[in-house]
Design an enzyme around this catalytic site. Sequence first.
Site, PDB file in Angstrom:
ATOM      1  CB  CYS A  21      -0.957  -0.003   1.192  1.00  0.00           C
ATOM      2  SG  CYS A  21      -2.162  -1.343   1.153  1.00  0.00           S
ATOM      3  CG  HIS A  37      -3.121   3.770   1.737  1.00  0.00           C
ATOM      4  ND1 HIS A  37      -3.617   3.280   0.546  1.00  0.00           N
ATOM      5  CD2 HIS A  37      -3.167   2.733   2.621  1.00  0.00           C
ATOM      6  CE1 HIS A  37      -3.935   2.008   0.694  1.00  0.00           C
ATOM      7  NE2 HIS A  37      -3.671   1.656   1.943  1.00  0.00           N
ATOM      8  CG  ASN A  42      -6.516  -0.679   1.065  1.00  0.00           C
ATOM      9  OD1 ASN A  42      -5.804  -0.285   0.148  1.00  0.00           O
ATOM     10  ND2 ASN A  42      -6.022  -1.065   2.226  1.00  0.00           N
TER      11      ASN A  42
END
Length: 323
Positions: free
Chosen positions: A113, A250, A280
């Site tokens: 990520c 993020h 996500n």
Amino acid sequence: MKRAVVRGVGHYLPDRIVPNEWFTTFLDTSDEWIVSRSGIERRHFAAEGQTTSDLAIRASRAALDDAGMEAGQIDAIVLATSTPDLTFPATATIVQDGLGMTRGFAFDIQAVCAGFVYALANANALILSGQAERVLVIGAETFSRIMDWDDRATCVLFGDGAGALVLEAAEGGGTTDDRGILATDLRSDGRFRDILQVSGGVSSTGTTGHLMMAGKEVFRHAVEKLAQTTVDVLAKAGVETSQVDRVVPHQANLRIIAGTARKLGLPMDKVVVTVQDHGNTSAASIPLAMSVAKARGQLNPGELVVTEAIGGGLAWGSVALRW
């Protein structure tokens, strides 16, 4: 002083939209449960046969259009992904071919990520060192391919998508008023690799494996480390937190996003939030959020922007730039 300036941004989302209610058909969960724990309401899943490179190519074309450039003007492609098309070659080279780019070079970065932050920092270094004048920086993922559909705590969190930025070398005055990347901060700590990982690998199991996450542990590390890297990158850039116009974090979990903003003393109206619509999307989430934010009018020339992310490794980091 040479700076790496954002010239264009774009994104692509697969056509299939998956609402939270879809999971209730095979899991003991609910829309309320998912929203209360993550803020996620829906996400996109790639179609059968649709690869990470397919998504990346579409996002790249949108970014090039936004920049008013052709693929032939690009010197390098840096693509962040944890879900590559193949073990090798790099998915970036597949994108290079798909864009019709026959010059320059292309490579992948894998920091889960945090991948896009790592890619942006590396692209900045390529420009500052004179290795490239224009770099296409991409984050693209098909995380739906590595989900354990029996694990209700994780499979509801992730989605597929891609985002891209075009960076170009430009001369600046060497002050914090310069447009472009002002500072970067990258960190990792392999001691915590077990709390967020995929259970397979080429040299270990010979299988792809499934995503495994200790959610409470990841949350505990996330807020602390994201806030600290943001403080550190702003100090490197020579600016104060109060000067930040926009944060593009993020998009992992709304609770993490809000917790980090509180720790930094930043109001949520300065924070770009897209997690409710996309889930996500790992390395894709920051450029995807940037593209959406620009379309919304949330990112404007001259604004001070900070972006931060944390992912498996653990790996985390941040970038401060003037849009």
